[in-house]
Design a protein around this motif. Structure first.
Motif, PDB file in Angstrom:
ATOM      1  N   PRO A  27       0.683  -1.185  -0.120  1.00 53.78           N
ATOM      2  CA  PRO A  27       0.157   0.095  -0.062  1.00 53.78           C
ATOM      3  C   PRO A  27       0.765   1.288  -0.080  1.00 53.78           C
ATOM      4  O   PRO A  27       0.789   2.110   1.086  1.00 53.78           O
ATOM      5  N   LEU A  33      -3.544   3.037   0.751  1.00 54.90           N
ATOM      6  CA  LEU A  33      -3.170   3.004   1.948  1.00 54.90           C
ATOM      7  C   LEU A  33      -4.641   3.591   2.752  1.00 54.90           C
ATOM      8  O   LEU A  33      -5.091   3.199   3.788  1.00 54.90           O
ATOM      9  N   LEU A  49       0.326  -4.018   7.125  1.00 55.47           N
ATOM     10  CA  LEU A  49       1.058  -3.251   5.953  1.00 55.47           C
ATOM     11  C   LEU A  49       2.168  -3.938   5.629  1.00 55.47           C
ATOM     12  O   LEU A  49       2.985  -3.785   6.255  1.00 55.47           O
ATOM     13  N   MET A  56       5.863   3.194   2.049  1.00 53.25           N
ATOM     14  CA  MET A  56       4.465   3.443   2.934  1.00 53.25           C
ATOM     15  C   MET A  56       4.444   4.729   3.786  1.00 53.25           C
ATOM     16  O   MET A  56       3.373   5.175   3.878  1.00 53.25           O
TER      17      MET A  56
END
Length: 307
Positions: A27, A33, A49, A56
């Protein structure tokens, strides 16, 4: 019914269930995200994540959000992120997988390659389409994963979609096997497949739904069109599930409903050991939340029925 009401109902139905611990793969842009974070705020998932930590964190800074509440698993690149997420699923450290900012082929390739995530069924994708003017959600399958499915593939595709409908509370879904026409023609292979699938349902090789086909799209969703053509069928005009001949037809159908018909579209891959949330980069927030809600409802349902 207001736009997106079917999807909003799915989100409401899922809330209150224990959220799914979900590996969100790569993401590294704001959209993917924020989609995961919104689903976490709605208590649908607990995100893990997985991806390059600097990317990120950069995406989080641009979006103005904090990653402090979430577990991060750092990897070098998207390919490694997909492989690591699959390992987390195999080790039962996560209950679902969610696509972030990487190509579907790369994401699904890592999943399909891992035999421990396979079941006896072929994996297939189901779009859940909230179309204005249609009184119920439409399930369209397979419009994303199986390119040119054989008859044997379609048996699994149909059964997967029926089982998903059961999990979402539809006890006896009506399944329309689509083609260009509503009569069997040796010149059109999809009509032959449709007739075979319907006979297989008669013989209980496919269970839990009412099948009919071949049906053209208008006959499947419009009582008036079916009546005009003299089609007598419990499915015609009342379809819950539309089974398309191949990925090209299905993808065009889903996106036409979305971009010309104003439909809200969410989706999930079924037939694996864990639900797979296959979002599109163009998905809006409600579509992402609905996809997570479907995954959560499915996972908890499977836990209840598992012997």
């Amino acid at each position: 019914m207001m736009d997106g009401q079917h999807h909003q109902n799915l989100v409401k139905k899922a809330q209150g269930l224990p959220p799914l611990r979900t590996a969100v793969v790569h993401p590294v842009d704001e959209v993917s995200l924020l989609g995961a974070i919104k689903a976490a705020e709605a208590k649908l998932i607990v995100p893990v994540l997985v991806g390059p930590e600097d990317k990120m964190r950069s995406a989080a800074a641009k979006a103005g959000v904090s990653l402090a509440p979430f577990d991060l698993v750092a990897t070098e690149h998207s390919h490694a992120a997909a492989a690591q997420a699959v390992k987390l699923a195999v080790d039962q450290e996560v209950e679902a997988l969610m696509k972030g900012s990487l190509h579907t082929d790369e994401f699904m390739g890592a999943i399909v390659h891992e035999e421990k995530l396979h079941t006896a069924r072929r994996m297939s994708h189901v779009f859940i389409i909230d179309a204005p003017g249609y009184p119920r959600p439409l399930f369209v399958t397979d419009a994303a994963l199986n390119m040119y499915p054989t008859l044997a593939d379609k048996v699994d595709i149909v059964q997967n979609s029926i089982d998903l409908a059961h999990a979402l509370g539809l006890s006896l879904p009506k399944v329309a096997i689509l083609s260009a026409v509503e009569t069997v023609s040796p010149k059109i292979k999809s009509t032959i497949d449709a007739s075979a699938l319907c006979k297989m349902a008669d013989r209980r090789q496919i269970t839990g739904g009412i099948l009919d086909g071949p049906l053209a799209f208008d006959n499947a969703v419009s009582e008036e069109a079916a009546r005009t053509k003299g089609i007598v069928s419990p499915v015609a005009g009342h379809a819950d599930i539309l089974v398309v001949p191949d990925v090209e037809a299905g993808n065009m159908l889903a996106k036409q409903l979305q971009y010309l018909g104003g439909a809200e579209v969410s989706g999930i891959v079924v037939g694996a050991r864990v639900p797979i949330i296959l979002t599109s980069r163009a998905d809006k927030t409600l579509a992402r939340l609905s996809s997570c809600a479907v995954a959560l409802i499915l996972a908890r349902h499977q836990q209840e029925v598992r012997p």
